[in-house]
Design an enzyme around this catalytic site. Structure first.
Site, PDB file in Angstrom:
ATOM      1  N   CYS A 265      20.848  21.970  39.425  1.00  0.00           N
ATOM      2  CA  CYS A 265      21.239  23.389  39.325  1.00  0.00           C
ATOM      3  C   CYS A 265      20.378  24.066  38.251  1.00  0.00           C
ATOM      4  O   CYS A 265      20.886  24.756  37.356  1.00  0.00           O
ATOM      5  CB  CYS A 265      22.704  23.564  38.990  1.00  0.00           C
ATOM      6  SG  CYS A 265      23.857  22.730  40.080  1.00  0.00           S
TER       7      CYS A 265
ATOM      8  N   GLY B  11      15.284  27.336  32.296  1.00  0.00           N
ATOM      9  CA  GLY B  11      15.252  27.537  30.851  1.00  0.00           C
ATOM     10  C   GLY B  11      15.594  26.283  30.066  1.00  0.00           C
ATOM     11  O   GLY B  11      14.936  25.956  29.070  1.00  0.00           O
TER      12      GLY B  11
ATOM     13  N   ASP C  15      17.169  23.042  42.405  1.00  0.00           N
ATOM     14  CA  ASP C  15      18.196  24.061  42.562  1.00  0.00           C
ATOM     15  C   ASP C  15      18.383  24.318  44.044  1.00  0.00           C
ATOM     16  O   ASP C  15      17.404  24.240  44.813  1.00  0.00           O
ATOM     17  CB  ASP C  15      17.809  25.362  41.843  1.00  0.00           C
ATOM     18  CG  ASP C  15      19.005  26.292  41.683  1.00  0.00           C
ATOM     19  OD1 ASP C  15      19.656  26.239  40.617  1.00  0.00           O
ATOM     20  OD2 ASP C  15      19.299  27.067  42.613  1.00  0.00           O
TER      21      ASP C  15
ATOM     22  N   ASP D 285      24.088  22.182  34.822  1.00  0.00           N
ATOM     23  CA  ASP D 285      24.464  23.506  34.321  1.00  0.00           C
ATOM     24  C   ASP D 285      25.124  24.214  35.502  1.00  0.00           C
ATOM     25  O   ASP D 285      24.480  24.913  36.271  1.00  0.00           O
ATOM     26  CB  ASP D 285      23.229  24.256  33.826  1.00  0.00           C
ATOM     27  CG  ASP D 285      23.584  25.553  33.118  1.00  0.00           C
ATOM     28  OD1 ASP D 285      24.780  25.822  32.926  1.00  0.00           O
ATOM     29  OD2 ASP D 285      22.659  26.317  32.781  1.00  0.00           O
TER      30      ASP D 285
ATOM     31  N   CYS E  62      28.504  28.279  31.241  1.00  0.00           N
ATOM     32  CA  CYS E  62      28.554  29.412  30.309  1.00  0.00           C
ATOM     33  C   CYS E  62      29.848  30.175  30.571  1.00  0.00           C
ATOM     34  O   CYS E  62      29.856  31.388  30.772  1.00  0.00           O
ATOM     35  CB  CYS E  62      27.329  30.310  30.432  1.00  0.00           C
ATOM     36  SG  CYS E  62      27.027  30.971  32.078  1.00  0.00           S
TER      37      CYS E  62
END
Length: 390
Positions: free
Chosen positions: A229, A234, A252, A290, A343
């Protein structure tokens, strides 16, 4: 553009947003239609719109008007501006406030208002369930602008060297406590993308919390590392900068999201293999997941997210998180490490997902978990580091 003209443009964008259009698309379309608007005007309109998206409920309550005009009036009041001077109807200013609007604004201001949480009602309940006594504070913290953070590519320069190079172009930065690779831009953040340090790969835009996550990982030279993913990569680049001699792969589900990583890696001087097909074998020493999430920890940057999220979408995201975590777990070698991160500030996307995963498998154990709250050191972030036993 005058301040009033900037508000007029913002009202149009806000009305479009309230009718269901994406804010970024509306801002882009406005800029194309109004090529006379300079970069400062575009930035000012964008700032007004995004401030309003962070505080839609508060600004609507302040004015007593729930439409784009009312929300912009609330912004004026918050900024200490006289709405009658902005909404004057003169030249390119918004149409003057009529008697009915004036009466509603006066009544709203006289009432003093009650505490407003800038979340949809259903999402406020989710915050209260998942965050308990801190729910209101977290929601309030999400109403402020996020800082602009840079990751120094330590494979090319040092934090102090990058700071000096940026300062030479008028971009002033401070170090971020406890995150060695991070600089926080305190002056002229909009110059970063055009600066030499950025163009040469010495710095990348990356929130300090994401950098802190990479700093928690036990990366070693020679390891085989997969960023599952990966998105734009980054965190792949952050890992590669920290330990260049590991072998990095990125995948991804969206090839379009992953595609820019090739150019970014070249600029950074990092060696990364972009996988065209979904990996399927347990060949990795470390797999970073992530995971797709609500993005609630980053709503200061993307305030539209909290108004577009629905109960159904949140449930879909949770199902996807469970799926990708289970898939990624199959790719780790015995003795290797699985890292689950979001996040998000919501417990149901974080600890609950890991607990559910551990109930369904016997070959992983928790090494550590980390809840990074807003401003500690950046966006809201969660990370669980798991070890595969056999």
């Amino acid at each position: 553009m005058t301040p009033a003209a900037r508000y007029a443009a913002s009202v149009d964008v806000l009305d479009g947003f309230l009718s269901g259009e994406p804010a970024e698309k509306l801002l882009s379309n406005w800029a194309r239609r109004n090529r006379y608007a300079g970069s400062k005007d575009r930035a000012a309109v964008r700032d007004i719109v995004f401030d309003c998206l962070r505080k839609l409920n508060s600004y609507a309550q302040a004015s007593g008007l729930p439409d784009g005009r009312g929300i912009a009036v609330g912004h004026c009041l918050s900024a200490g501006l006289d709405p009658d001077q902005i909404f004057s109807g003169v030249a390119y200013a918004p149409v003057a406030l009529d008697d009915a609007e004036q009466a509603l604004i006066a009544a709203a201001q006289a009432s003093g208002g009650q505490q407003v949480v800038d979340l949809p009602d259903w999402l406020q309940s989710v915050f209260e369930t998942d965050l308990g006594a801190t729910a209101t504070k977290v929601a309030q913290d999400l109403c402020h602008r996020a800082p602009v953070d840079l990751r120094v590519n330590v494979a090319k320069t040092t934090p102090s060297g990058a700071a000096r190079a940026l300062a030479a172009e008028g971009i002033m930065c401070d170090p971020v406590a406890d995150v060695a690779s991070a600089l926080r831009v305190v002056e002229n953040p909009r110059r970063v993308a055009g600066s030499k340090p950025y163009q040469s790969g010495q710095v990348e835009l990356q929130d300090a919390a994401s950098q802190a996550l990479v700093g928690m990982l036990d990366l070693q030279a020679g390891q085989s590392v997969l960023d599952y993913c990966a998105g734009g990569g980054g965190k792949t680049l952050a890992m590669a900068a920290r330990v260049p001699d590991a072998r990095y792969s990125a995948w991804d589900i969206s090839a379009a999201r992953l595609a820019p990583l090739e150019e970014r890696a070249a600029r950074a001087g990092a060696k990364v293999t972009l996988l065209a097909e979904k990996p399927s074998k347990a060949t990795y020493d470390l797999v970073l997941v992530d995971a797709p999430c609500s993005g609630s920890g980053a709503w200061r940057r993307n305030p539209e997210g909290k108004w577009r999220l629905t109960q159904d979408k949140l449930a879909e995201v949770q199902a996807m998180q469970a799926q990708v975590l289970a898939e990624a777990a199959q790719l780790v070698k015995a003795g290797g490490t699985l890292v689950y991160a979001t996040c998000s500030v919501l417990e149901r996307e974080n600890t609950s997902q890991v607990k559910t995963f551990l109930r369904k498998t016997t070959d992983y154990e928790v090494v550590s978990t980390h809840n990074l709250g807003l401003n500690c050191p950046g966006d809201g972030f969660y990370c669980a580091i798991l070890k595969k036993q056999f």
